[in-house]
Design a protein around this motif. Structure first.
Motif, PDB file in Angstrom:
ATOM      1  N   GLU A  10      45.095  16.521  36.021  1.00  0.00           N
ATOM      2  CA  GLU A  10      43.833  16.292  36.712  1.00  0.00           C
ATOM      3  C   GLU A  10      42.702  17.212  36.249  1.00  0.00           C
ATOM      4  O   GLU A  10      41.534  16.908  36.481  1.00  0.00           O
ATOM      5  N   TYR A  15      49.062  12.906  42.025  1.00  0.00           N
ATOM      6  CA  TYR A  15      49.206  13.776  43.185  1.00  0.00           C
ATOM      7  C   TYR A  15      50.665  13.957  43.607  1.00  0.00           C
ATOM      8  O   TYR A  15      50.956  14.790  44.473  1.00  0.00           O
ATOM      9  N   ASP A  24      54.417  17.940  40.241  1.00  0.00           N
ATOM     10  CA  ASP A  24      54.479  19.321  40.699  1.00  0.00           C
ATOM     11  C   ASP A  24      53.156  20.006  40.343  1.00  0.00           C
ATOM     12  O   ASP A  24      52.392  19.519  39.503  1.00  0.00           O
ATOM     13  N   PRO A  25      52.821  21.150  40.985  1.00  0.00           N
ATOM     14  CA  PRO A  25      51.497  21.764  40.794  1.00  0.00           C
ATOM     15  C   PRO A  25      51.107  22.012  39.343  1.00  0.00           C
ATOM     16  O   PRO A  25      49.959  21.798  38.964  1.00  0.00           O
ATOM     17  N   GLY A  26      52.061  22.468  38.518  1.00  0.00           N
ATOM     18  CA  GLY A  26      51.736  22.724  37.117  1.00  0.00           C
ATOM     19  C   GLY A  26      51.368  21.463  36.375  1.00  0.00           C
ATOM     20  O   GLY A  26      50.357  21.417  35.655  1.00  0.00           O
ATOM     21  N   GLN A  27      52.170  20.419  36.547  1.00  0.00           N
ATOM     22  CA  GLN A  27      51.878  19.149  35.883  1.00  0.00           C
ATOM     23  C   GLN A  27      50.594  18.544  36.409  1.00  0.00           C
ATOM     24  O   GLN A  27      49.817  17.941  35.668  1.00  0.00           O
ATOM     25  N   ARG A  28      50.361  18.701  37.699  1.00  0.00           N
ATOM     26  CA  ARG A  28      49.149  18.143  38.290  1.00  0.00           C
ATOM     27  C   ARG A  28      47.907  18.814  37.728  1.00  0.00           C
ATOM     28  O   ARG A  28      46.904  18.171  37.454  1.00  0.00           O
ATOM     29  N   PHE A  29      47.957  20.147  37.525  1.00  0.00           N
ATOM     30  CA  PHE A  29      46.822  20.853  36.931  1.00  0.00           C
ATOM     31  C   PHE A  29      46.522  20.311  35.549  1.00  0.00           C
ATOM     32  O   PHE A  29      45.368  20.070  35.186  1.00  0.00           O
TER      33      PHE A  29
END
Length: 540
Positions: free
Chosen positions: A465, A454, A457-462
């Motif tokens: 997860e 969490y 960054d948003p891209g890596q998190r997508f």
């Protein structure tokens, strides 16, 4: 980035963390010589010295004064750790680690420990069912497998004899090894005589070392599970309990639901219902002037929500966490549970997450979760018996990481002197061997080879997860997928062949019908120049 690079350079001198006591050192000879420098199998030399992995050296401890909370000296084996047991240990070079420098330090891999790799810890509630089940199976495997590298002490150094003639060590399974470690670091000091103890002592709680010590504890636990299972991609998941109204992970599919017949027990549908706890009877140990010997002491207890609501009014929420992360000072004042406006004290749960002031008779943030569980997890010395402990402390560590990234504190922000015993920067963590100073882990987890999903960054998190779980599942069933693909291709080919033959047969039949029609019905107009052409016919 510059701070991270400096941290990585500094950590070249730090090895992978291990716990007391390495088997090769838990002998009369080791106690008599006070040397713990085991041979590395790779070259047969102590600490792998012939291969340049490390060397055996004298232990140099910090003599900086500690606070007034512990007024005794020369009473407890944990004072001036580890000199009561060993004064010479391995010091590993470069990226090497382990009690004999035969492993790699955190974040590094390969035969020469030259490959840096960053692992990602993920929210257990977003993991696939297969991943959740694998985690639970790893926990149970650790609970039922004797650790091959370490043993525990079942007596004090004095009880083992002046020259170590009576070594008191015992085997222990991998999971309980860490339960025992958490007990040992927080147990009361034995002053001599039944029940004569000093309770205001803890080398991992109620002061500055709380967060660095538990960070190392989790890293070492993670490393031991990887060695046990051979799954070197394994990471400890976390439970993000912000704004939860109940125990989200207390289900039979995860950490065990509530027993329908006894609310204090775990549901029989969970593997954790068969677990036995250890190191939970501190008063009995104190009365016998003894240490916990890891004997089973009954079932795992948990009754979440049926706690003392005067002490814990609610579970922590996002506002509580944000307040703590916003505090600029790591430690303040007496640097213990009475510290005001201290990030560590607010996060640990001895101060209010609304005002920052120390509160008595209440438990907040970290402490609130322990009390909310209302069972084995609610007593400090035995709290690690409950596997929820790991999920909880992984999330606490992530909050610590957020604070480090937000404030980027210099090393001198960590107290060098006058913290309670065991908590100064230069104090070696109890009971780890080789030796690790508290201040060495007052730095970002980026230098230690792991990250939290969490915090990406948003891209890596997508990717971590959502995409990776599907890719991992596909990897697990790739043989089935390949087989299904081949079978599908064969079926498609057979169908195509059938269609081709059927179409050819249909065309032949059409031609036969047309030829038959030409012989029976003569056209009124016929051109010899177009003989053989069936496309030009006129009927009237």
């Amino acid at each position: 980035m510059r701070r991270l690079c400096m941290s990585l350079v500094f950590l070249q001198l730090i090895g992978a963390c291990v716990s007391q006591f390495p088997r090769p050192c838990a002998t009369s000879e080791g106690l008599r010589t006070k040397e713990c420098c085991p041979l590395w199998d790779g070259d047969g030399s102590a600490c792998g010295a012939l291969s340049g992995r490390g060397f055996c050296t004298d232990v140099v401890i910090s003599d900086e004064p500690h606070g007034p909370q512990y007024p005794h000296s020369g009473i407890d084996d944990r004072e001036r750790w580890p000199l009561a047991f060993f004064n010479r240990t391995c010091r590993c070079a470069g990226n090497y680690g382990g009690f004999n420098c035969g492993e790699c330090r955190f974040g590094y891999w390969g035969s020469n420990c030259a490959e840096y790799r960053e692992s990602v810890r993920r929210n257990i509630l977003t993991m696939s069912t297969a991943e959740q089940q694998k985690f639970i199976s790893y926990l149970n495997l650790g609970k039922n497998t004797i650790n091959r590298d370490y043993v525990i002490a079942t007596g004090t150094r004095a009880q083992m004899g002046e020259n170590g003639e009576n070594p008191m060590f015992s085997e222990i399974n991998t999971y309980d090894l860490f339960v025992w470690m958490h007990y040992y670091v927080s147990r009361d000091a034995l002053l001599g005589g039944p029940g004569n103890v000093w309770q205001d002592i803890d080398f991992a709680h109620e002061s500055a070392a709380f967060l660095p010590w538990h960070r190392v504890f989790l890293l070492h636990w993670e490393n031991e599970i990887r060695k046990l299972t051979g799954d070197f991609n394994f990471t400890i998941p976390y439970w993000d309990w912000r704004n939860s109204q109940t125990c989200d992970v207390c289900t039979d599919a995860l950490m065990g639901g509530r027993n329908s017949l006894n609310p204090n027990l775990i549901s029989t549908a969970s593997v954790f219902s068969s677990w036995k706890v250890i190191c939970t009877q501190s008063e009995e140990y104190n009365s016998r002037e003894a240490l916990c010997n890891a004997t089973g002491e009954g079932p795992l207890l948990r009754n979440p929500g049926n706690h003392d609501t005067n002490r814990v009014q609610r579970l922590p929420n996002s506002d509580d966490v944000e307040f703590a992360v916003g505090l600029p000072e790591y430690e303040t004042g007496p640097m213990d549970r009475f510290a005001n406006m201290s990030f560590r004290n607010v996060l640990e749960g001895f101060a209010s997450p609304q005002t920052g002031m120390a509160v008595s008779g209440q438990s907040t943030l970290h402490n609130a979760l322990h009390m909310f569980m209302n069972g084995s997890m609610s007593s400090v010395q035995g709290s690690a018996n409950d596997p929820i402990f790991l999920l909880h402390h992984a999330f606490i560590d992530s909050i610590y990481e957020r604070w480090l990234r937000n404030h980027q504190p210099p090393r001198n922000s960590y107290p060098r002197t006058n913290a309670p015993i065991g908590h100064n920067d230069g104090y070696y963590m109890v009971p780890f061997l080789p030796l690790y100073r508290n201040g060495d882990y007052f730095l970002s987890n980026k230098a230690l080879g792991y990250e939290y999903a969490y915090l990406l960054d948003p891209g890596q998190r997508f990717v971590q997860e959502f995409l990776n779980p599907y890719l991992q599942q596909a990897q697990q069933i790739w043989q089935w997928l390949v087989g299904a693909g081949i079978l599908g291709a064969l079926i498609a080919a057979i169908i195509a062949v059938i269609i081709v033959f059927a179409r050819r047969k249909w065309k032949r039949n059409q031609r036969k019908k047309r030829a038959s029609s030409y012989g029976e019905r003569q056209p009124l107009l016929h051109s010899s120049s177009e003989e053989g052409s069936s496309s030009y016919q006129t009927t009237l």
